[in-house]
Design an enzyme around this catalytic site. Structure first.
Site, PDB file in Angstrom:
ATOM      1  N   CYS A 129      33.627  57.842  -0.186  1.00 55.44           N
ATOM      2  CA  CYS A 129      32.928  58.888  -0.563  1.00 55.44           C
ATOM      3  C   CYS A 129      31.736  58.218  -1.599  1.00 55.44           C
ATOM      4  CB  CYS A 129      33.701  59.229  -2.455  1.00 55.44           C
ATOM      5  SG  CYS A 129      34.323  58.496  -2.859  1.00 55.44           S
ATOM      6  N   HIS A 242      30.374  61.336  -8.440  1.00 59.04           N
ATOM      7  CA  HIS A 242      29.748  60.549  -8.139  1.00 59.04           C
ATOM      8  C   HIS A 242      28.267  60.029  -8.673  1.00 59.04           C
ATOM      9  CE1 HIS A 242      33.696  60.139  -7.053  1.00 59.04           C
ATOM     10  NE2 HIS A 242      33.918  59.204  -6.373  1.00 59.04           N
TER      11      HIS A 242
END
Ligand code: A2P
Length: 341
Positions: A129, A242
Protein backbone atom coordinates in the site's frame (compact mmCIF):
# COMPACT_ATOMS: atom_id res chain seq x y z
CA UNK A 1 -19.52 -5.94 -23.57
CA UNK A 2 -17.90 -9.14 -22.23
CA UNK A 3 -18.65 -10.14 -18.67
CA UNK A 4 -16.37 -12.10 -16.37
CA UNK A 5 -16.69 -14.74 -13.68
CA UNK A 6 -15.12 -13.18 -10.60
CA UNK A 7 -14.01 -14.62 -7.25
CA UNK A 8 -12.96 -12.74 -4.13
CA UNK A 9 -10.74 -14.70 -1.73
CA UNK A 10 -10.78 -13.08 1.71
CA UNK A 11 -14.20 -11.52 1.04
CA UNK A 12 -14.96 -11.11 4.76
CA UNK A 13 -11.81 -9.08 5.47
CA UNK A 14 -11.22 -5.32 5.30
CA UNK A 15 -9.74 -5.39 1.79
CA UNK A 16 -12.25 -8.06 0.73
CA UNK A 17 -15.19 -5.83 1.72
CA UNK A 18 -13.58 -2.99 -0.22
CA UNK A 19 -13.26 -5.25 -3.29
CA UNK A 20 -17.01 -5.77 -3.09
CA UNK A 21 -17.65 -2.00 -2.84
CA UNK A 22 -15.20 -1.02 -5.58
CA UNK A 23 -16.47 -3.68 -8.04
CA UNK A 24 -20.02 -2.49 -7.43
CA UNK A 25 -19.24 1.24 -7.62
CA UNK A 26 -17.25 0.88 -10.84
CA UNK A 27 -19.87 -1.34 -12.45
CA UNK A 28 -17.30 -4.04 -13.13
CA UNK A 29 -18.58 -6.41 -15.86
CA UNK A 30 -19.46 -9.48 -13.77
CA UNK A 31 -21.40 -12.48 -15.04
CA UNK A 32 -20.91 -14.52 -11.86
CA UNK A 33 -19.47 -13.65 -8.43
CA UNK A 34 -18.18 -16.00 -5.75
CA UNK A 35 -17.05 -15.01 -2.27
CA UNK A 36 -14.48 -17.11 -0.41
CA UNK A 37 -12.90 -16.92 3.03
CA UNK A 38 -11.75 -19.39 5.70
CA UNK A 39 -13.89 -22.19 7.15
CA UNK A 40 -14.75 -19.78 10.01
CA UNK A 41 -16.90 -17.72 7.64
CA UNK A 42 -18.51 -20.49 5.59
CA UNK A 43 -22.24 -19.83 5.34
CA UNK A 44 -21.97 -16.13 6.24
CA UNK A 45 -23.98 -13.77 4.00
CA UNK A 46 -22.49 -10.82 2.12
CA UNK A 47 -24.15 -8.40 -0.27
CA UNK A 48 -23.23 -7.20 -3.76
CA UNK A 49 -25.60 -4.95 -5.75
CA UNK A 50 -28.42 -5.69 -3.29
CA UNK A 51 -28.05 -9.44 -3.83
CA UNK A 52 -27.15 -11.88 -1.09
CA UNK A 53 -24.11 -14.13 -1.53
CA UNK A 54 -23.11 -17.02 0.70
CA UNK A 55 -19.45 -17.11 1.68
CA UNK A 56 -17.75 -20.42 0.94
CA UNK A 57 -14.63 -21.94 2.42
CA UNK A 58 -11.72 -21.58 -0.04
CA UNK A 59 -10.98 -25.04 -1.47
CA UNK A 60 -8.95 -26.58 -4.27
CA UNK A 61 -12.01 -26.82 -6.52
CA UNK A 62 -13.16 -23.22 -5.85
CA UNK A 63 -11.70 -21.78 -9.06
CA UNK A 64 -13.13 -24.10 -11.71
CA UNK A 65 -15.55 -21.48 -13.04
CA UNK A 66 -13.56 -18.32 -12.43
CA UNK A 67 -11.93 -15.92 -14.93
CA UNK A 68 -10.53 -13.35 -12.48
CA UNK A 69 -9.72 -14.04 -8.81
CA UNK A 70 -8.95 -11.19 -6.43
CA UNK A 71 -6.94 -12.49 -3.46
CA UNK A 72 -6.55 -10.72 -0.11
CA UNK A 73 -6.48 -13.45 2.50
CA UNK A 74 -2.89 -13.42 3.70
CA UNK A 75 0.39 -14.65 2.25
CA UNK A 76 -0.03 -18.34 3.12
CA UNK A 77 -3.46 -18.52 1.50
CA UNK A 78 -2.11 -16.86 -1.66
CA UNK A 79 0.94 -19.15 -1.80
CA UNK A 80 -1.27 -22.21 -1.55
CA UNK A 81 -4.35 -21.28 -3.57
CA UNK A 82 -3.10 -18.84 -6.24
CA UNK A 83 -1.21 -21.52 -8.24
CA UNK A 84 -4.27 -23.79 -7.96
CA UNK A 85 -6.48 -20.97 -9.27
CA UNK A 86 -4.19 -20.29 -12.25
CA UNK A 87 -4.09 -24.01 -13.09
CA UNK A 88 -7.90 -23.90 -13.20
CA UNK A 89 -7.67 -21.10 -15.77
CA UNK A 90 -8.24 -18.04 -13.59
CA UNK A 91 -6.06 -14.93 -13.65
CA UNK A 92 -5.10 -14.08 -10.06
CA UNK A 93 -4.62 -10.52 -8.86
CA UNK A 94 -2.94 -10.99 -5.53
CA UNK A 95 -2.74 -8.42 -2.76
CA UNK A 96 -0.26 -10.33 -0.60
CA UNK A 97 3.53 -10.17 -0.51
CA UNK A 98 3.77 -13.79 -1.77
CA UNK A 99 4.73 -13.20 -5.41
CA UNK A 100 5.64 -9.50 -5.61
CA UNK A 101 9.37 -9.95 -6.14
CA UNK A 102 9.04 -13.06 -8.31
CA UNK A 103 10.62 -12.20 -11.69
CA UNK A 104 7.84 -13.97 -13.57
CA UNK A 105 5.09 -11.99 -11.80
CA UNK A 106 4.29 -8.42 -12.87
CA UNK A 107 3.97 -5.96 -9.98
CA UNK A 108 1.62 -3.30 -11.23
CA UNK A 109 0.31 0.18 -10.51
CA UNK A 110 -1.78 1.02 -13.59
CA UNK A 111 -0.80 4.72 -13.58
CA UNK A 112 2.86 3.68 -13.79
CA UNK A 113 3.45 0.33 -15.55
CA UNK A 114 0.28 -1.04 -17.15
CA UNK A 115 2.32 -2.61 -19.99
CA UNK A 116 3.94 -5.04 -17.52
CA UNK A 117 0.56 -6.79 -17.12
CA UNK A 118 1.01 -8.28 -20.60
CA UNK A 119 3.87 -10.48 -19.39
CA UNK A 120 1.83 -12.25 -16.74
CA UNK A 121 1.74 -16.04 -16.50
CA UNK A 122 -1.45 -16.23 -14.47
CA UNK A 123 -0.59 -14.12 -11.42
CA UNK A 124 -0.29 -10.34 -11.18
CA UNK A 125 0.83 -8.86 -7.87
CA UNK A 126 -0.67 -5.79 -6.24
CA UNK A 127 2.12 -3.82 -4.53
CA UNK A 128 2.41 -2.82 -0.90
CA UNK A 129 0.00 0.00 0.00
CA UNK A 130 2.72 2.56 0.90
CA UNK A 131 4.60 1.86 -2.31
CA UNK A 132 1.50 2.28 -4.50
CA UNK A 133 0.67 5.80 -3.38
CA UNK A 134 4.31 6.90 -3.47
CA UNK A 135 4.95 5.72 -7.04
CA UNK A 136 1.67 7.27 -8.27
CA UNK A 137 2.92 10.61 -6.91
CA UNK A 138 6.57 10.46 -7.96
CA UNK A 139 6.53 8.66 -11.32
CA UNK A 140 5.15 11.65 -13.30
CA UNK A 141 8.09 13.72 -12.02
CA UNK A 142 10.59 10.90 -12.64
CA UNK A 143 9.53 10.75 -16.30
CA UNK A 144 10.51 14.37 -16.78
CA UNK A 145 13.53 14.51 -14.48
CA UNK A 146 14.87 11.12 -13.31
CA UNK A 147 14.85 10.62 -9.55
CA UNK A 148 18.16 9.43 -8.11
CA UNK A 149 17.29 9.09 -4.44
CA UNK A 150 14.16 8.87 -2.26
CA UNK A 151 13.99 9.27 1.51
CA UNK A 152 10.50 8.53 2.81
CA UNK A 153 8.86 8.36 6.21
CA UNK A 154 5.41 6.79 6.27
CA UNK A 155 2.62 7.27 8.80
CA UNK A 156 0.47 4.20 8.28
CA UNK A 157 -3.06 3.61 9.49
CA UNK A 158 -4.10 0.50 11.39
CA UNK A 159 -6.51 -0.69 8.67
CA UNK A 160 -3.41 -1.88 6.80
CA UNK A 161 -3.05 -4.61 9.44
CA UNK A 162 -6.65 -5.85 9.03
CA UNK A 163 -9.86 -5.88 11.02
CA UNK A 164 -8.27 -7.10 14.27
CA UNK A 165 -6.05 -3.99 14.36
CA UNK A 166 -9.00 -1.65 13.76
CA UNK A 167 -10.78 -3.29 16.70
CA UNK A 168 -7.62 -2.98 18.83
CA UNK A 169 -7.28 0.78 18.21
CA UNK A 170 -11.00 1.29 18.92
CA UNK A 171 -10.88 -0.67 22.18
CA UNK A 172 -7.59 0.81 23.42
CA UNK A 173 -8.67 4.39 22.64
CA UNK A 174 -11.71 4.09 24.87
CA UNK A 175 -9.71 2.24 27.56
CA UNK A 176 -7.10 5.04 27.68
CA UNK A 177 -9.80 7.73 27.82
CA UNK A 178 -11.41 5.90 30.75
CA UNK A 179 -8.05 5.67 32.53
CA UNK A 180 -7.82 1.88 32.17
CA UNK A 181 -4.76 -0.23 31.32
CA UNK A 182 -4.44 -1.66 27.81
CA UNK A 183 -3.08 -5.02 26.68
CA UNK A 184 -1.66 -5.12 23.15
CA UNK A 185 -2.51 -8.16 21.02
CA UNK A 186 -2.03 -7.18 17.38
CA UNK A 187 0.97 -4.84 17.84
CA UNK A 188 3.93 -5.26 20.21
CA UNK A 189 2.91 -2.07 22.09
CA UNK A 190 -0.22 0.00 22.70
CA UNK A 191 -1.20 1.73 19.43
CA UNK A 192 -3.78 4.17 20.88
CA UNK A 193 -2.22 7.63 21.46
CA UNK A 194 1.15 6.20 20.39
CA UNK A 195 3.35 5.70 17.31
CA UNK A 196 5.29 2.51 16.52
CA UNK A 197 8.36 2.63 14.23
CA UNK A 198 7.89 -1.06 13.51
CA UNK A 199 5.81 -2.52 10.64
CA UNK A 200 6.35 -6.19 9.76
CA UNK A 201 9.45 -8.01 11.01
CA UNK A 202 12.98 -6.63 11.46
CA UNK A 203 15.57 -7.77 8.91
CA UNK A 204 19.31 -8.37 9.35
CA UNK A 205 20.06 -4.94 7.85
CA UNK A 206 18.07 -3.24 10.68
CA UNK A 207 15.29 -2.10 8.35
CA UNK A 208 11.84 -3.64 8.73
CA UNK A 209 10.38 -5.83 5.98
CA UNK A 210 7.78 -3.12 5.26
CA UNK A 211 10.60 -0.60 4.71
CA UNK A 212 12.44 -3.04 2.47
CA UNK A 213 9.26 -3.66 0.44
CA UNK A 214 9.27 0.06 -0.38
CA UNK A 215 12.87 -0.18 -1.63
CA UNK A 216 12.46 -3.27 -3.79
CA UNK A 217 8.92 -2.72 -5.05
CA UNK A 218 9.54 0.90 -6.04
CA UNK A 219 12.52 -0.17 -8.16
CA UNK A 220 10.59 -3.01 -9.78
CA UNK A 221 7.45 -0.99 -10.61
CA UNK A 222 9.39 2.02 -11.93
CA UNK A 223 11.99 -0.12 -13.74
CA UNK A 224 14.65 1.80 -11.85
CA UNK A 225 17.14 -0.80 -10.57
CA UNK A 226 19.64 1.81 -9.41
CA UNK A 227 17.25 4.17 -7.66
CA UNK A 228 18.35 4.75 -4.06
CA UNK A 229 15.50 4.40 -1.58
CA UNK A 230 15.51 4.59 2.21
CA UNK A 231 12.25 4.25 4.15
CA UNK A 232 11.14 4.53 7.77
CA UNK A 233 7.66 3.05 8.23
CA UNK A 234 5.65 4.11 11.27
CA UNK A 235 2.29 2.80 12.47
CA UNK A 236 0.10 5.63 13.78
CA UNK A 237 -3.26 5.66 15.60
CA UNK A 238 -5.26 6.54 12.47
CA UNK A 239 -8.01 4.23 11.17
CA UNK A 240 -7.75 4.93 7.43
CA UNK A 241 -5.26 6.33 4.90
CA UNK A 242 -1.49 6.39 4.91
CA UNK A 243 0.52 9.64 4.88
CA UNK A 244 4.09 9.95 3.65
CA UNK A 245 6.78 12.62 3.92
CA UNK A 246 8.82 12.11 0.74
CA UNK A 247 12.19 13.76 0.00
CA UNK A 248 13.33 13.39 -3.63
CA UNK A 249 16.69 14.04 -5.23
CA UNK A 250 16.42 14.57 -9.00
CA UNK A 251 19.04 14.45 -11.74
CA UNK A 252 18.47 18.15 -12.51
CA UNK A 253 16.96 21.04 -10.55
CA UNK A 254 13.15 21.20 -10.44
CA UNK A 255 11.01 23.95 -8.97
CA UNK A 256 7.93 23.36 -6.79
CA UNK A 257 5.87 25.24 -9.42
CA UNK A 258 7.01 22.83 -12.14
CA UNK A 259 6.28 19.81 -9.93
CA UNK A 260 2.82 21.19 -9.11
CA UNK A 261 2.11 21.74 -12.82
CA UNK A 262 3.20 18.19 -13.77
CA UNK A 263 1.33 16.56 -10.89
CA UNK A 264 -1.88 18.51 -11.50
CA UNK A 265 -2.09 16.76 -14.91
CA UNK A 266 -0.96 13.32 -13.71
CA UNK A 267 -3.40 10.37 -13.67
CA UNK A 268 -4.72 9.45 -10.24
CA UNK A 269 -3.10 12.46 -8.55
CA UNK A 270 -4.84 15.42 -6.92
CA UNK A 271 -2.72 18.39 -5.83
CA UNK A 272 -3.93 20.08 -2.64
CA UNK A 273 -1.26 22.62 -1.89
CA UNK A 274 -2.02 26.04 -0.48
CA UNK A 275 -0.40 26.28 2.95
CA UNK A 276 -1.58 29.92 3.29
CA UNK A 277 -5.13 28.65 3.83
CA UNK A 278 -4.00 25.44 5.61
CA UNK A 279 -4.74 23.42 2.48
CA UNK A 280 -2.85 20.12 2.37
CA UNK A 281 -3.95 16.50 2.35
CA UNK A 282 -4.86 14.70 5.58
CA UNK A 283 -5.74 11.04 6.14
CA UNK A 284 -9.23 11.90 7.38
CA UNK A 285 -10.16 13.69 4.13
CA UNK A 286 -8.51 11.06 1.92
CA UNK A 287 -10.43 8.14 3.43
CA UNK A 288 -12.93 6.48 1.05
CA UNK A 289 -11.64 8.41 -1.96
CA UNK A 290 -9.75 7.08 -4.99
CA UNK A 291 -6.98 9.56 -5.72
CA UNK A 292 -3.50 10.05 -4.31
CA UNK A 293 -3.23 13.53 -2.80
CA UNK A 294 -0.04 15.57 -2.89
CA UNK A 295 0.67 18.76 -0.96
CA UNK A 296 3.39 20.68 0.92
CA UNK A 297 5.50 20.65 -2.27
CA UNK A 298 8.63 22.64 -1.50
CA UNK A 299 12.31 22.95 -2.33
CA UNK A 300 14.59 20.77 -0.26
CA UNK A 301 16.83 23.44 1.26
CA UNK A 302 19.50 20.79 1.91
CA UNK A 303 19.94 19.84 -1.77
CA UNK A 304 20.03 21.87 -4.99
CA UNK A 305 18.12 19.19 -6.99
CA UNK A 306 15.77 18.30 -4.17
CA UNK A 307 12.04 18.50 -3.49
CA UNK A 308 9.98 17.56 -0.44
CA UNK A 309 6.31 16.63 -0.52
CA UNK A 310 3.49 15.11 1.49
CA UNK A 311 1.51 12.24 -0.07
CA UNK A 312 -1.76 10.82 1.31
CA UNK A 313 -4.10 8.09 0.01
CA UNK A 314 -6.68 5.61 1.28
CA UNK A 315 -4.59 2.48 1.86
CA UNK A 316 -7.52 0.09 1.56
CA UNK A 317 -8.76 1.64 -1.71
CA UNK A 318 -5.82 2.88 -3.85
CA UNK A 319 -3.39 0.98 -1.63
CA UNK A 320 -5.20 -2.34 -2.12
CA UNK A 321 -8.67 -3.06 -3.55
CA UNK A 322 -8.97 -0.21 -6.06
CA UNK A 323 -5.49 -0.75 -7.51
CA UNK A 324 -6.27 -4.47 -7.99
CA UNK A 325 -9.59 -3.72 -9.71
CA UNK A 326 -7.86 -1.13 -11.93
CA UNK A 327 -5.38 -3.85 -12.98
CA UNK A 328 -8.33 -6.06 -13.98
CA UNK A 329 -9.94 -3.16 -15.86
CA UNK A 330 -6.72 -2.59 -17.82
CA UNK A 331 -6.62 -6.29 -18.73
CA UNK A 332 -10.17 -6.09 -20.01
CA UNK A 333 -9.53 -2.85 -21.89
CA UNK A 334 -6.51 -4.33 -23.69
CA UNK A 335 -8.08 -7.76 -24.23
CA UNK A 336 -5.45 -9.43 -22.03
CA UNK A 337 -8.08 -11.58 -20.31
CA UNK A 338 -10.78 -13.65 -21.97
CA UNK A 339 -14.17 -14.37 -20.45
CA UNK A 340 -15.00 -18.07 -19.98
CA UNK A 341 -18.28 -19.79 -20.76
P1 A2P B 1 -12.19 -15.18 7.76
O1 A2P B 1 -13.00 -13.95 7.98
O2 A2P B 1 -13.00 -16.39 7.49
O3 A2P B 1 -11.12 -15.38 8.81
P2 A2P B 1 -8.41 -9.06 7.49
O4 A2P B 1 -7.14 -8.69 6.74
O5 A2P B 1 -9.40 -7.94 7.54
O6 A2P B 1 -8.10 -9.63 8.82
O7 A2P B 1 -9.09 -10.23 6.60
C1 A2P B 1 -8.43 -11.42 6.28
C2 A2P B 1 -9.27 -12.20 5.28
O8 A2P B 1 -8.55 -13.40 4.93
C3 A2P B 1 -10.61 -12.67 5.83
O9 A2P B 1 -11.57 -12.68 4.80
C4 A2P B 1 -10.28 -14.10 6.28
O10 A2P B 1 -11.40 -14.95 6.35
C5 A2P B 1 -9.40 -14.53 5.14
N1 A2P B 1 -8.62 -15.71 5.50
C6 A2P B 1 -7.78 -15.83 6.55
N2 A2P B 1 -7.25 -17.09 6.57
C7 A2P B 1 -7.74 -17.74 5.48
C8 A2P B 1 -7.58 -19.05 4.94
N3 A2P B 1 -6.78 -19.95 5.51
N4 A2P B 1 -8.27 -19.38 3.81
C9 A2P B 1 -9.08 -18.48 3.22
N5 A2P B 1 -9.30 -17.22 3.70
C10 A2P B 1 -8.63 -16.85 4.81
Amino acid sequence: MNKYRVAIVGATGLVGSEFIKVLEQRNFPISDLQMFASDRSAGKKLYFAHEEYEVKETATDSFRDVDIAFFSAGTDTSKYFAPIATKSGAVVIDNSVAFRMDDSVPLVVPEVNTEDIKKHKGIIANPNCSTIQMVVAINPLHRVNPIKRIIVTTLQSVSGTGSAAVEELTAQSSQVLRGQDTTPHVYPHQIAFNTLPHIDVFLDNAYTKEEWKMVEETRKIMHAEDMLVSATCVRVPVFNSHSEAVTLEFTNPITPEEARRILSQAPGVYVLDDPGISLYPTPWMAASTDVTYVGRIRRDVSHFNGLVMWVVADNIRKGAALNAVQIAEEMIKHNWVKPGD
